[in-house]
Structure formats: C-alpha cells, structure tokens
Design a protein around this motif. Structure first.
Motif, PDB file in Angstrom:
ATOM      1  N   GLN A  74       0.833  -1.203   0.000  1.00  0.00           N
ATOM      2  CA  GLN A  74       0.000   0.000   0.000  1.00  0.00           C
ATOM      3  C   GLN A  74       0.869   1.255   0.000  1.00  0.00           C
ATOM      4  O   GLN A  74       0.591   2.218  -0.717  1.00  0.00           O
ATOM      5  CB  GLN A  74      -0.928  -0.001   1.221  1.00  0.00           C
ATOM      6  CG  GLN A  74      -2.062  -1.010   1.128  1.00  0.00           C
ATOM      7  CD  GLN A  74      -2.895  -1.087   2.393  1.00  0.00           C
ATOM      8  OE1 GLN A  74      -2.496  -0.622   3.461  1.00  0.00           O
ATOM      9  NE2 GLN A  74      -4.070  -1.692   2.287  1.00  0.00           N
ATOM     10  N   ALA A  75       1.939   1.221   0.799  1.00  0.00           N
ATOM     11  CA  ALA A  75       2.857   2.363   0.855  1.00  0.00           C
ATOM     12  C   ALA A  75       3.525   2.589  -0.497  1.00  0.00           C
ATOM     13  O   ALA A  75       3.613   3.723  -0.981  1.00  0.00           O
ATOM     14  CB  ALA A  75       3.917   2.136   1.933  1.00  0.00           C
ATOM     15  N   VAL A  76       3.974   1.511  -1.117  1.00  0.00           N
ATOM     16  CA  VAL A  76       4.634   1.611  -2.423  1.00  0.00           C
ATOM     17  C   VAL A  76       3.666   2.169  -3.468  1.00  0.00           C
ATOM     18  O   VAL A  76       4.032   3.029  -4.276  1.00  0.00           O
ATOM     19  CB  VAL A  76       5.182   0.240  -2.870  1.00  0.00           C
ATOM     20  CG1 VAL A  76       5.653   0.292  -4.324  1.00  0.00           C
ATOM     21  CG2 VAL A  76       6.327  -0.190  -1.963  1.00  0.00           C
ATOM     22  N   ARG A  91      10.542   7.069  10.316  1.00  0.00           N
ATOM     23  CA  ARG A  91      11.112   7.502  11.589  1.00  0.00           C
ATOM     24  C   ARG A  91      10.313   6.983  12.778  1.00  0.00           C
ATOM     25  O   ARG A  91       9.248   6.378  12.606  1.00  0.00           O
ATOM     26  CB  ARG A  91      11.196   9.031  11.633  1.00  0.00           C
ATOM     27  CG  ARG A  91       9.860   9.759  11.619  1.00  0.00           C
ATOM     28  CD  ARG A  91      10.073  11.253  11.431  1.00  0.00           C
ATOM     29  NE  ARG A  91       8.852  12.030  11.569  1.00  0.00           N
ATOM     30  CZ  ARG A  91       8.450  12.606  12.702  1.00  0.00           C
ATOM     31  NH1 ARG A  91       9.175  12.481  13.796  1.00  0.00           N
ATOM     32  NH2 ARG A  91       7.339  13.310  12.752  1.00  0.00           N
ATOM     33  N   ARG A  92      10.834   7.234  13.967  1.00  0.00           N
ATOM     34  CA  ARG A  92      10.190   6.787  15.190  1.00  0.00           C
ATOM     35  C   ARG A  92       8.837   7.469  15.359  1.00  0.00           C
ATOM     36  O   ARG A  92       8.690   8.664  15.107  1.00  0.00           O
ATOM     37  CB  ARG A  92      11.096   7.101  16.393  1.00  0.00           C
ATOM     38  CG  ARG A  92      10.581   6.720  17.779  1.00  0.00           C
ATOM     39  CD  ARG A  92      10.440   5.237  17.993  1.00  0.00           C
ATOM     40  NE  ARG A  92      11.560   4.453  17.496  1.00  0.00           N
ATOM     41  CZ  ARG A  92      12.732   4.316  18.120  1.00  0.00           C
ATOM     42  NH1 ARG A  92      12.961   4.907  19.270  1.00  0.00           N
ATOM     43  NH2 ARG A  92      13.686   3.566  17.587  1.00  0.00           N
ATOM     44  N   ILE A 126       6.451   7.645   7.157  1.00  0.00           N
ATOM     45  CA  ILE A 126       6.029   6.385   7.772  1.00  0.00           C
ATOM     46  C   ILE A 126       6.593   6.324   9.185  1.00  0.00           C
ATOM     47  O   ILE A 126       7.784   6.587   9.394  1.00  0.00           O
ATOM     48  CB  ILE A 126       6.550   5.169   6.970  1.00  0.00           C
ATOM     49  CG1 ILE A 126       5.966   5.159   5.552  1.00  0.00           C
ATOM     50  CG2 ILE A 126       6.215   3.865   7.685  1.00  0.00           C
ATOM     51  CD1 ILE A 126       6.553   4.076   4.655  1.00  0.00           C
ATOM     52  N   PHE A 127       5.745   5.976  10.150  1.00  0.00           N
ATOM     53  CA  PHE A 127       6.216   5.787  11.520  1.00  0.00           C
ATOM     54  C   PHE A 127       6.586   4.322  11.731  1.00  0.00           C
ATOM     55  O   PHE A 127       5.970   3.423  11.156  1.00  0.00           O
ATOM     56  CB  PHE A 127       5.144   6.204  12.530  1.00  0.00           C
ATOM     57  CG  PHE A 127       4.847   7.685  12.514  1.00  0.00           C
ATOM     58  CD1 PHE A 127       5.856   8.611  12.298  1.00  0.00           C
ATOM     59  CD2 PHE A 127       3.557   8.151  12.716  1.00  0.00           C
ATOM     60  CE1 PHE A 127       5.591   9.978  12.280  1.00  0.00           C
ATOM     61  CE2 PHE A 127       3.274   9.510  12.706  1.00  0.00           C
ATOM     62  CZ  PHE A 127       4.298  10.424  12.486  1.00  0.00           C
ATOM     63  N   ASP A 128       7.574   4.090  12.584  1.00  0.00           N
ATOM     64  CA  ASP A 128       8.078   2.726  12.780  1.00  0.00           C
ATOM     65  C   ASP A 128       7.059   1.785  13.420  1.00  0.00           C
ATOM     66  O   ASP A 128       7.253   0.570  13.425  1.00  0.00           O
ATOM     67  CB  ASP A 128       9.367   2.739  13.606  1.00  0.00           C
ATOM     68  CG  ASP A 128       9.144   3.178  15.050  1.00  0.00           C
ATOM     69  OD1 ASP A 128       8.162   3.907  15.314  1.00  0.00           O
ATOM     70  OD2 ASP A 128       9.950   2.796  15.924  1.00  0.00           O
ATOM     71  N   GLU A 132       3.670  -0.499   7.417  1.00  0.00           N
ATOM     72  CA  GLU A 132       4.405   0.042   6.270  1.00  0.00           C
ATOM     73  C   GLU A 132       5.902   0.170   6.552  1.00  0.00           C
ATOM     74  O   GLU A 132       6.719   0.212   5.633  1.00  0.00           O
ATOM     75  CB  GLU A 132       3.854   1.420   5.897  1.00  0.00           C
ATOM     76  CG  GLU A 132       2.413   1.433   5.435  1.00  0.00           C
ATOM     77  CD  GLU A 132       1.917   2.852   5.206  1.00  0.00           C
ATOM     78  OE1 GLU A 132       2.355   3.762   5.950  1.00  0.00           O
ATOM     79  OE2 GLU A 132       1.108   3.056   4.295  1.00  0.00           O
ATOM     80  N   ALA A 133       6.253   0.240   7.845  1.00  0.00           N
ATOM     81  CA  ALA A 133       7.652   0.455   8.230  1.00  0.00           C
ATOM     82  C   ALA A 133       8.564  -0.701   7.826  1.00  0.00           C
ATOM     83  O   ALA A 133       9.790  -0.561   7.831  1.00  0.00           O
ATOM     84  CB  ALA A 133       7.749   0.692   9.736  1.00  0.00           C
ATOM     85  N   ALA A 134       7.980  -1.838   7.449  1.00  0.00           N
ATOM     86  CA  ALA A 134       8.793  -2.969   6.965  1.00  0.00           C
ATOM     87  C   ALA A 134       9.580  -2.566   5.721  1.00  0.00           C
ATOM     88  O   ALA A 134      10.569  -3.210   5.361  1.00  0.00           O
ATOM     89  CB  ALA A 134       7.899  -4.166   6.660  1.00  0.00           C
TER      90      ALA A 134
END
Length: 201
Positions: A74-76, A91-92, A126-128, A132-134
């Motif tokens: 989804q992020a891509v 990031r965090r 994107i937050f960790d 999506e953070a993968a």
C-alpha cells in the motif's frame, strides 16, 4: 533500484524462508522422512521436502505472505502515485515512549525541504509502529552499491522518482544539500521544471 522490484524480491525470499521452516518442521515430525534422508543427499532431500510443502501448503503460505506485505504494498502504491520526486521518511513514532534523537534532529531538514520545494516534490512519512515500516528492512536488504549510506538505525530517508530509489540514508540527519544533490538529477529536474511552468500558466 526499482522499488517494486525490491519489494517483490524481498517477498519471494520471505516466502521461501517460510517454506523452508515448514519443511524442517515436517521433517522432524515425520519418522519416514528421517529414514529416507540417509538415501539422498541433504540438498536433494531439502529440495524435495520444500517442494512437497509448497504443493501442500502453497495457498496458505501465499495468503500469509500477501497479508504480511499488505502494508508495504500500500505504501509503495501511494509513493508511485506521485508524478514528481518523493522524499520518503521512515522515523520513530512521536507517540512512542522511546525517543529517537536522530529523528528529531533530522525533521527540521525535511521541513526545510518542504519550504524550498513546496509541492514541486512529494513527501511520504512512515512511523516505525506501522506495518508500512517494513519498507525500512526491504530498502536495507536490497540496497544497491552506492545507493545507501549510514547505519541500520532510524531514521531512514530516501529520494525516489519514477519508482527508482535514487539514494537512501539511515541512522543520521541528512543535510538539505545532500537531498538536493539527488533532487537535482536530470530526470527530477525535468519534473520540477514542468511543475514550475504549470504554476506560471
């Protein structure tokens, strides 16, 4: 580095890892398999077992992998929707109890980019804590020579255009000039110039 290709390769590698794990579990639970292992080389045996597991559990594994990578895909898709260069920032989560000092020091650099480029470039954060953070691990694992810099720490920032990862950095604040070096590549400049002309009209 093509972003979709990186995700696809990572997904395939993960799928094979799951199948190997299932094959190993099946091997230990089936005494007949243990007896036949003396008649074949370990490589042949492992390959045969993995094929058997793939045939038996293939659909289940495929659904599991698809669900696992749903957030990343989804992020891509969202990143690829941009018709202009994109600055990706992983990031965090600011709501997290664990503070990322490097992330905090890097954020003003991102804000400066926003001020300089406005809507000429896209920004995707994107937050960790999100699935999506993968994407962080995918970029690190598939990073091409010269494309990535830094330690495997947060934050990770990248310049992406036309689905290609031009550069990524991790574990340190990135100066505005470093971003601009990759935002000012010929193909990115074409988009930026087009955006300027459209604004003038």
């Amino acid at each position: 580095m093509n972003l979709k290709t990186l995700v696809s390769e990572h997904q395939q590698a993960f799928k094979e890892k799951v199948l190997r794990a299932l094959a190993a579990k099946t091997k230990h639970s089936a005494s007949s398999t243990e007896q036949s292992s003396t008649e074949q080389s370990s490589t042949e045996q492992s390959s045969t077992e993995q094929e058997q597991v793939a045939e038996k559990y293939g659909e289940v594994v495929e659904r599991y992998v698809q669900e696992k990578y749903k957030g990343v895909e989804q992020a891509v898709s969202k990143i690829l929707e941009f018709k202009r260069p994109v600055v990706l920032s992983i990031r965090r989560d600011p709501c997290s109890e664990e503070v990322c000092r490097i992330c905090e020091r890097d954020q003003p650099k991102i804000e400066e980019l926003r001020r300089l480029y406005g809507d000429k470039i896209g920004f995707y954060e994107i937050f960790d804590s999100s699935p999506e953070a993968a994407l962080y691990h995918i970029l690190h694992r598939g990073g091409g020579k010269g494309k990535g810099e830094g330690e495997k720490l947060l934050p990770l920032t990248a310049v992406i255009h036309n689905g290609e990862v031009k550069k990524y950095w991790s574990g340190r604040p990135v100066e505005v000039g470093e971003y601009r070096k990759y935002l000012d590549l010929p193909d990115c400049q074409t988009i930026l110039s087009t955006n300027n002309l459209m604004k003038e009209k």
